[in-house]
Each structure stands twice: as C-alpha cells, then as structure tokens.
Design a protein around this motif. Structure first.
Motif: not given
Length: 503
Positions: A52-78
């Motif tokens: 259900d969430v995926m359908e709403m995301v697809r309807d936005l036609n989002v070209p790119a997405i930044r991941y995984p952060g954010g403040n989170f990334v500054s102490a994240y070990d991939w």
C-alpha cells in the motif's frame, strides 16, 4: 485583486533536472520499520515491504532517494546491514537514541528502490567513519567482482553491482549535534580526499559535499566558503538543508519563508561563484537541497521525548500531521525550486514515509496521503522540461522575513517534448480572489487540458486514517484560454496546477 503574469517562450531559466523532485529516507523512527517495511502486515509483499505504501510512492514519480541518513549515517557502519539477517548486530543509534536492528540494509533497500523505480543516492559516514570506509562501501556496491568487497556482495546473493552514481559525503557536518562534527576546513579536506578516492574508482560518479544545515547557523555562509576552498575541484554539488514552521500562527509570514529560501539559495550560489573565481576553476558546482520540509508541529515535544526514552526499536518520532496551510506552503516552496532550477539541480523532501513525510502508515493498519502529498505529486509529475521566467504584477505585502512579497506565487514549466505548458499558482491572499491574466508570448495555447486545485479548506484541516481524502486535489473550471491569454479567478488561499497544450 488584479494580477498579471507574462512569460515568453524564449525566456527560460534552465532545463529542470528531474532529480529536483527526489526524496530522503533515514533509519529513524518508523520511516523504515513499519513505514516501508513491515513483515506480517496484510499488505506486505514477499520481501516484507508494504504494497500500500509502495503504490503511493510510485504515484509520486520520485526520481532518486537519499539513504540511509541523515544524522543516523554519522555513526553507521554499512557492514552491519549486509549478510545473513540472523547474524546482523543490533546497535544503539546515538543520533535518535534508539535501537537499530539492521534488518534492512543496503541490499534490502536496493530491492525496495528498484521496485519503486527510484535511483539510490547513498550517504557515506564521515563522522565516525572516513575515507577507507567510504572506499570499501563503493567497492561493495559498485564493483562487478573479483575483489574482496565485490565478491562479498555476490556471496550475499547480489551478482550485479548497483552502479550508484550519487554519493553524499557525510551529513550536516557543520552541526555540533552531529556525531563526529568537524570544523569547516577539516571537513573540507576529508571531503576532498574522499571524493577523489571515490572518483578514482569511477570518474562518472557525482559527489555532494555538506553545506549549511540551515541559514540560521552561526557559521553560514562562511562554512560554504571554507569547505569549498578545500574541495571545489573534486565535488559536484553542495547540499543545503532547511525546515519550516509557523509557530507564530502568522500565515503570511509563513508563506514569506518561500522568498527567504530563495535568498538562501542565491547567497550560496554567490559563494560558489566566488570560490570558483578565486581558484580559477573550470568546473561548475550546483546545489543539492537534500533536506527540506515543514517540521514544527511536534518538534519540541519530540526533542524532549528522545532525551527521556530508553533505546526503543522504531519508536514513533517526528510524525508530523500536516494541514491545509502546510500544503499551500509546500506548493509555493516547490515553485521556488523551479524558479531556482539553474542553481538547484537535486532536492529531496525529508522524509518520505511517517517521519516528517507526505505518506503516513499505521503499524498493522492503513496508509494514507497527507495534505502535502498533493502539491509534491503535481510538481513531480508536471514540473518537468524548461523553467520559464514569469514576470508577475500583483499586490505585495511586508512581513518579518521579507518585504514586497507578491500575493501571487507563480512558476511555469514548458515540456517541449510533450508540447505542454504548466502553470503552478499559489494565491497567498487571506481574503481576496486573484483575477489572473497571463500573456504567453511565443505560444499558441490550445485550451486547458487539466486544472487541479486545493482550496476552500480550513487552514488547520488535516487528513488521517478515517478521513484520508479530506484535503486533496479537485478538478476546477475557474480558468480558460481567451484570445491567446490564460484568464481565471483564483480563490484566496488556493493552489492551482493548470496545463495547456501549446505549439
């Protein structure tokens, strides 16, 4: 209220980069867990992602997405987020004082992004991490095979590399709240060396260096100058962040922050030009506005809650409920990005699901579109092609954040391939209808093909699980093409998207 707008086919600002309508999602709150990913939910697919969430995301036609952060990334070990799930460690996330189970990592998110039709923009840890960590991440993600890290990816079941082309060099490194915060010169140097190392692997990738976390930082805009003087010739973009609110309950001042954002962009653009001239550089750097949204309804409460809770897993956090006023503001802000598209090539709404997001989803329950979903969708779908200069004649007002602000906020795009002209209009006036007259020199319009509007709601009106479509787009007939001009009556506090086929 009489208003007049003039455009000309040949007076273009820039060709709009499709990535202007990108998004951001971070491992915080319920953005990932019970946002996009909830195994056991009635709408979960075989990978645990909510359809259900995926359908709403697809309807936005989002070209790119930044991941995984954010403040989170500054102490994240991939490395914590790859390999067999039952062997992944549970870590403490210092940024948001919660537990990270690492059940979703790079490979799982890549599956979700591919299914959504979205290109990944990955952020590397330059807080507790560094150049070597970033280089290894690049090899894991982008190298075909025959090396330690690429073969590890293949051992994890992913034969083909992802070919990620956009890499963020840390996050908000100007902020004292950031894990591993650095001074500008120090950060500029590590960003320079990291960017050069990543491009040694693949010179076609694009890197994004951290600019200011907002235009109220005491180091702004000196931060941009010092950072760029260290890394100008090795990076492609500098990021800007800014969040908005209306705590004073002054609607016109709130809307004035759209122009304030334009000044922010122009100032950083001037710093870019200064450093380019000083270094006698040949390359151009553009702006990646990779965090923006309304964030104030629960900000103070959430800040206090984070200090008090005892490391929960995926707690409800920053779950803003957006109202009609916020939707009008977002429509105008997207207009500003279109008008500044010669400088801003990438922009990411922060975030996509549950956390300051256009989409909300209850754990085990329904998902719905928030009020701000609709102007974001309209801009993403129709704000493509060339941005045209619009000369606007309309009454103005003064407020705390600016003077001579037009009541009529206009952005115009021309999709020459499709032969479509799109006009995005926000009437900010609290009580007066705007009588619009728009000259379209160089165009022969063939009537209106679509006119959508958001209007007539109480400013505090919201959507929710019981009333998911209370504030949405409606069809409108309050405009027409007459004698080659667009004419219409635009109600006070209304947002319009008008599309015309043109030759």
């Amino acid at each position: 209220m009489k208003t007049r707008v003039t455009i000309h086919r040949d007076f273009a600002i820039s060709r709009i980069d499709d990535r202007l309508y990108s998004a951001f999602i971070e491992h915080m709150g319920r953005a990932i867990y019970s946002g996009i990913y909830e195994p056991g939910h009635p709408q979960a697919d075989a990978n645990g992602f909510r359809r259900d969430v995926m359908e709403m995301v697809r309807d936005l036609n989002v070209p790119a997405i930044r991941y995984p952060g954010g403040n989170f990334v500054s102490a994240y070990d991939w490395k914590d987020g790859v390999g067999p799930r039952d062997e992944r460690p549970v870590r403490l996330d210092l940024a948001w004082r919660s537990k990270e189970t690492n059940q979703v990592g790079t490979n799982e998110f890549a599956v979700w992004a591919k299914d959504a039709g979205i290109e990944m923009m990955l952020a590397v840890n330059l807080g507790t991490g560094g150049l070597q960590d970033a280089r290894e991440y690049m090899e894991y993600v982008n190298h075909s095979g025959g090396t330690h890290w690429s073969d590890l990816r293949r051992a994890h079941g992913v034969e083909q590399p992802y070919g990620v082309k956009m890499w963020c060099l840390g996050n908000e490194m100007d902020g004292p709240w950031q894990i591993g915060h650095r001074e500008a010169k120090d950060y500029g140097r590590i960003a320079d060396e990291t960017s050069k190392a990543l491009k040694a692997f693949d010179p076609s990738i694009e890197t994004i260096v951290c600019g200011s976390s907002n235009d109220e930082m005491p180091t702004y805009p000196e931060w941009e100058r010092e950072v760029l003087e260290e890394c100008y010739e090795s990076v492609d973009y500098i990021s800007l962040h800014k969040y908005f609110g209306n705590r004073s309950r002054d609607t016109l001042n709130y809307f004035g922050k759209i122009e304030q954002t334009g000044r922010y962009i122009q100032t950083v653009g001037g710093v870019i030009d200064y450093v380019k001239a000083k270094k006698r550089a040949k390359n151009d750097i553009y702006i990646c506005f990779d965090e923006w949204n309304v964030w104030y309804h629960q900000r103070a409460e959430d800040k206090q809650r984070v200090k008090e809770w005892d490391w929960p897993e995926a707690p409800p956090l920053l779950e803003e409920t957006y109202n009609f006023e916020d939707a009008l503001f977002i429509g105008g802000l997207l207009n500003e990005f279109i008008r500044q598209s010669d400088r801003v090539k990438i922009a990411c709404i922060a975030q996509l699901v549950n956390v300051i997001a256009p989409i909300r989803a209850e754990r085990g329950g329904p998902a719905w579109r928030q009020t701000i979903y609709w102007p974001y969708q309209m801009a993403s779908l129709y704000g493509r092609g060339r941005a045209l200069r619009a000369e606007v004649e309309a009454p103005t007002y003064d407020c705390r954040v600016g003077d001579d602000i037009s009541y009529l906020d206009v952005a115009v795009t021309h999709d020459d391939a499709a032969g479509m002209l799109t006009v995005f209009v926000l009437n900010r006036h609290l009580t007066e209808t705007a009588e619009l007259s728009m000259d379209m020199a160089g165009f022969a319009p063939d009537g209106i093909e679509m006119h959508k509007v958001m209007q007539g709601h109480d400013l505090m009106a919201t959507n929710g699980p019981e009333t998911p479509d209370k504030v949405a787009l409606d069809d409108c007939r309050d405009a027409a093409v007459e004698d080659g001009q667009l004419r219409g009556r635009l109600a006070p506090l209304s947002y319009h998207v008008i599309r015309m086929r043109v030759t």
